[in-house]
Design a protein around this motif. Structure first.
Motif, PDB file in Angstrom:
ATOM      1  N   ILE A  71      -8.128  -9.724   5.122  1.00  0.00           N
ATOM      2  CA  ILE A  71      -8.981 -10.477   4.201  1.00  0.00           C
ATOM      3  C   ILE A  71      -8.656 -11.964   4.338  1.00  0.00           C
ATOM      4  O   ILE A  71      -7.799 -12.360   5.115  1.00  0.00           O
ATOM      5  CB  ILE A  71      -8.810 -10.018   2.743  1.00  0.00           C
ATOM      6  CG1 ILE A  71      -7.385 -10.277   2.267  1.00  0.00           C
ATOM      7  CG2 ILE A  71      -9.147  -8.553   2.608  1.00  0.00           C
ATOM      8  CD1 ILE A  71      -7.216 -10.126   0.796  1.00  0.00           C
ATOM      9  N   GLY A  72      -9.326 -12.760   3.579  1.00  0.00           N
ATOM     10  CA  GLY A  72      -9.053 -14.194   3.568  1.00  0.00           C
ATOM     11  C   GLY A  72     -10.153 -15.001   4.223  1.00  0.00           C
ATOM     12  O   GLY A  72     -10.078 -16.229   4.260  1.00  0.00           O
ATOM     13  N   LEU A 126      -8.797  -2.942  -2.761  1.00  0.00           N
ATOM     14  CA  LEU A 126      -8.932  -2.898  -1.302  1.00  0.00           C
ATOM     15  C   LEU A 126      -7.654  -2.393  -0.630  1.00  0.00           C
ATOM     16  O   LEU A 126      -7.678  -1.955   0.507  1.00  0.00           O
ATOM     17  CB  LEU A 126      -9.263  -4.282  -0.758  1.00  0.00           C
ATOM     18  CG  LEU A 126     -10.699  -4.551  -0.343  1.00  0.00           C
ATOM     19  CD1 LEU A 126     -10.782  -5.864   0.387  1.00  0.00           C
ATOM     20  CD2 LEU A 126     -11.249  -3.451   0.531  1.00  0.00           C
ATOM     21  N   GLN A 127      -6.549  -2.454  -1.356  1.00  0.00           N
ATOM     22  CA  GLN A 127      -5.295  -1.932  -0.792  1.00  0.00           C
ATOM     23  C   GLN A 127      -5.408  -0.447  -0.509  1.00  0.00           C
ATOM     24  O   GLN A 127      -4.622   0.108   0.242  1.00  0.00           O
ATOM     25  CB  GLN A 127      -4.144  -2.162  -1.774  1.00  0.00           C
ATOM     26  CG  GLN A 127      -3.809  -3.605  -1.966  1.00  0.00           C
ATOM     27  CD  GLN A 127      -2.587  -3.779  -2.846  1.00  0.00           C
ATOM     28  OE1 GLN A 127      -1.490  -3.915  -2.375  1.00  0.00           O
ATOM     29  NE2 GLN A 127      -2.787  -3.764  -4.143  1.00  0.00           N
ATOM     30  N   ALA A 177      -6.775  -3.515   6.334  1.00  0.00           N
ATOM     31  CA  ALA A 177      -7.829  -4.448   5.946  1.00  0.00           C
ATOM     32  C   ALA A 177      -7.310  -5.866   6.115  1.00  0.00           C
ATOM     33  O   ALA A 177      -6.192  -6.180   5.704  1.00  0.00           O
ATOM     34  CB  ALA A 177      -8.253  -4.201   4.508  1.00  0.00           C
ATOM     35  N   PHE A 236      -9.686  -7.146  -5.113  1.00  0.00           N
ATOM     36  CA  PHE A 236      -8.508  -7.523  -4.319  1.00  0.00           C
ATOM     37  C   PHE A 236      -7.480  -6.409  -4.361  1.00  0.00           C
ATOM     38  O   PHE A 236      -6.959  -5.977  -3.341  1.00  0.00           O
ATOM     39  CB  PHE A 236      -7.921  -8.825  -4.879  1.00  0.00           C
ATOM     40  CG  PHE A 236      -6.645  -9.269  -4.218  1.00  0.00           C
ATOM     41  CD1 PHE A 236      -6.683  -9.931  -3.014  1.00  0.00           C
ATOM     42  CD2 PHE A 236      -5.420  -9.040  -4.810  1.00  0.00           C
ATOM     43  CE1 PHE A 236      -5.512 -10.347  -2.397  1.00  0.00           C
ATOM     44  CE2 PHE A 236      -4.248  -9.452  -4.206  1.00  0.00           C
ATOM     45  CZ  PHE A 236      -4.298 -10.112  -2.999  1.00  0.00           C
TER      46      PHE A 236
END
Lengths: 263, 472
Positions: free
Chosen positions: B102-103, B441-442, B100, B438
């Motif tokens: 992100i950011g 999502l790992q 994934a 957050f």
């Protein structure tokens, strides 16, 4: 205060106990701070200094408050008994870590702070992996979850500028614990805890991204929120907030970090 | 002072321009941001899917006879739940590796909060996970209250209103999760029902806070203002409607063979996996562990409410849907208890301490919510001291004693906590949010590797990530 308990000094104000520790004392000077730090572990920890009260601190200062210097004092180490489950927890950790060697309790735990009902263990960074493993695996501790890693930057705390703060949760015992590890700015390295808590993976990447703390042993320490080629680490105190002045009806509002502040 | 005329836009020399502006770069077909073969060191073919006939692209790709394909899904993709980027390595239809990225929605809220007063911080953190605004506000305010040492001075009515608003937000968030999750599976009726029911809750929010989202309603020391007249009746009317709507969703989903086929044993993550990855919330409860902070470490008086923690043991996407459905019924139970209590408990909704309590008052006029004319009359016409007090507290704010606090709460997605650090000033020295999305999502890799591409969508939807909260 009776005169016989008062130590002889040139400046009575500087040695008066209430002037030494009270963070509400707005007139403390440097002299107070030296004494505060020398008073032992239980004295509040000075992490910086605040200048002025609001408005400019030099040059066009017309308030007279510009020269005010206030120490920023964090709660110091607590003395036993800590209360709540904290005593049992620290004793168990002491047994789990042993009393000899590099990672013995005495050398691994720099300071135990009990403040506002929360327990914080300040851990020497070299000992962090061993402490983390003991906290997770010891049946009487069993902190299964590391809920997150948060960074804090204290530019005023010489030699301990960067802090990584770990919040641990034990569902088995329904307990919480905070670990705090510090590193100097010019050697910002802290061992990674991903081996113990895989959940810390993204949290450590975020802390690296935002503070520039290198988590040694992390499987892939790359930026996570900022673009890969971003210069600098945005959450550090020396990194500007940025922004542009906003015009409205002929007046200009400066960006937030250039406005008058009350700190 | 500057005027518009002073604004000068410099001509950027051609060699300093962003590469995206140079038509010579990119794929040369009008898409300057597309990936090219030149970006790849190993010389693998790169395909950019941007319009055109999908069949042509597939034909071109299959002509290579390459089984291993890396697909970049997102960040602009309707089924990735916002600007989530998934990097999938495929072997045929099977996902062999999932990552994934992100950011893409990072807005620097935490940094911004350090330049605003403690109270202004509420308006920032409410925008993180925009589906659960009340929860960010609550954990942030509980942290400040612990730092201030006023945890036991919060009026009972304020705590009840907080619980009421949080539980309504929980239903709101779960409805969006199911609705968008359903839409990502192609079931638009689930979405229309979910959003229709959510609208009822947003109407309550609008009546209470003046806003449908980003409410900034929970403030340090209490809540911004008391419930408006007739609000309890509105909630009483809405609860049966919500029950009926939830029943409709249940009938639509629970035994739906297509949904079961798509979600059963998909996105599997057992208890050991949840523990290792720090997963909390419905995903953890779908693995059978009844961990809910409202029960285990209660805040805002949750220990006095009667509700159940829902668990199931399938540890798959289907069970997470069922858990969310059942949790909404439990939340409705809490909402009803709150309404009953609010009928009996009266009094202030803000701490007594005038050095902390927000001085401004709001009132409802013919044109909606706005300043209280009585309050303005007092500070502008009657009392100079009130004006000074108002001015000082609103512009400067209050000082919070130095230290740090972390008060986690159970958000719809899991453990949400705010690590607030104060240096004794009028602004947060640091406010770090531990957002459940957050962390959760790992689990994308663990949930979707080894499955089909279509199952990735289901797995991600079952995490219910909201990128506003993930990226902050």
């Amino acid at each position: 205060m009776s005169d016989d308990t008062k130590p002889p000094a040139d400046d009575p104000k500087a040695t008066a106990p209430e002037a030494v520790v009270g963070s509400e004392d707005l007139h403390a000077t440097d002299l107070d701070l030296t004494e505060a730090n020398a008073a032992g572990d239980t004295a509040p920890v000075r992490i910086g200094e605040r200048r002025g009260m609001f408005g400019p601190t030099r040059g066009s200062d017309t308030t007279g408050y510009g020269g005010l210097r206030t120490p920023i004092l964090f709660p110091g180490a607590s003395e036993k008994p800590y209360g709540s489950y904290f005593d049992e927890l620290t004793t168990t950790l002491e047994q789990a870590l042993g009393t000899t060697g590099d990672t013995a309790y005495g050398s691994a735990v720099e300071r135990v702070v009990v403040d506002r009902g929360e327990l914080t263990l300040h851990i020497r960074r070299e000992a962090l992996p061993a402490v983390a493993r003991a906290l997770r695996d010891d049946p009487a501790l069993r902190f299964e979850i590391c809920t997150g890693v948060s960074g804090v930057h204290f530019p005023g705390e010489a030699g301990r500028e960067l802090h990584a703060v770990y919040h641990l949760l034990s569902i088995t015992h329904n307990r919480r614990l905070r670990l705090e590890v510090s590193a100097p700015d010019d050697d910002a390295r802290i061992p990674s805890v991903v081996e113990t808590w895989p959940a810390a993976d993204w949290h450590e990447r975020e802390t690296w991204d935002m503070f520039g703390i290198v988590f040694e042993g992390h499987p892939s320490l790359t930026r996570i929120l900022m673009p890969d080629d971003w210069p600098g680490h945005p959450q550090r105190k020396d990194y500007p907030l940025g922004g542009i002045p906003v015009e409205y009806k002929g007046g200009t509002v400066p960006p937030p970090d250039e406005r008058r502040s009350y700190n | 002072m500057t005027t518009h005329d002073d604004t000068i836009y410099e001509e950027i020399p051609a060699d300093e321009q962003s590469p995206g502006l140079d038509p010579a770069l990119g794929d040369g077909q009008g898409d300057p941001y597309a990936t090219t073969d030149a970006d790849r060191e190993d010389g693998a073919r790169v395909f950019n899917a941007s319009g055109g006939d999908w069949g042509d692209l597939v034909d071109e790709a299959t002509a290579l006879h390459e089984e291993r394909i890396v697909v970049n899904m997102g960040p602009q993709h309707p089924s990735t739940h916002g600007v989530l980027r998934l990097i999938l390595e495929l072997d045929g239809e099977t996902v062999t590796e999932a990552r994934a990225g992100i950011g893409y929605l990072h807005t620097g809220i935490e940094k911004n909060m350090e330049f605003r007063s403690w109270v202004q911080g509420v308006t920032f953190c409410t925008r993180m996970d925009y589906l659960t605004p009340m929860f960010q506000e609550a954990t942030y305010c509980l942290g400040i209250e612990r730092l201030l040492g006023i945890e036991d001075q919060i009026p009972e009515r304020a705590s009840i209103i907080r619980v009421l608003m949080m539980e309504l937000t929980r239903i709101n968030s779960h409805l969006v999760c199911l609705g968008t999750g359903g839409m990502e599976l192609g079931a638009t009726t689930v979405m229309t029902v979910g959003f229709r029911e959510r609208e009822r809750i947003l109407r309550i929010f609008e009546a209470v806070t003046g806003l449908r989202m980003n409410n900034a309603y929970i403030r340090p020391g209490g809540v911004a203002q008391d419930l408006p007249h007739g609000c309890l009746d509105q909630i009483n009317d809405t609860v049966p409607q919500l029950r009926a709507g939830l029943r409709e969703l249940e009938l639509l989903l629970n035994e739906n063979p297509i949904l079961k086929g798509r979600t059963k044993e998909v996105g599997y993550l057992d208890l050991a996996g949840c523990m290792a990855l720090g997963i909390t919330g419905p995903i953890l409860r779908s693995a059978g562990l009844p961990h809910d902070l409202r029960k285990s470490q209660p805040y805002c008086g949750y220990e006095t409410y009667d509700f159940e923690v829902i668990t199931r043991t399938g540890a798959d996407a289907y069970d997470r849907i069922r858990i969310r459905l059942d949790e909404m019924y439990e939340s409705l139970k809490i909402v009803e208890q709150c309404v009953e209590r609010l009928k009996k408990v009266h009094g202030p909704v803000m701490v007594e301490d005038k050095k902390i309590a927000w001085p401004a008052q709001l009132s409802v006029g013919s044109d909606g919510q706005g300043n209280s004319l009585d309050h303005i009359r007092e500070i502008m016409g009657t009392s100079m001291e009130s004006l000074i007090h108002h001015f000082k507290l609103v512009t400067e704010g209050f000082r919070v004693p130095a230290g740090q606090a972390y008060v986690p709460i159970e958000s719809p997605k899991g453990e949400l906590g705010c690590h607030v650090v104060s240096d004794g000033g009028t602004r947060p020295y640091r406010a770090h949010f531990r957002d459940p999305s957050f962390n959760n999502l790992q689990a994308v890799a663990a949930l979707s590797e080894g499955g089909q591409v279509a199952d990735v969508i289901v797995a991600v939807a079952s995490i219910d990530p909201v990128m506003g909260g993930v990226d902050r």
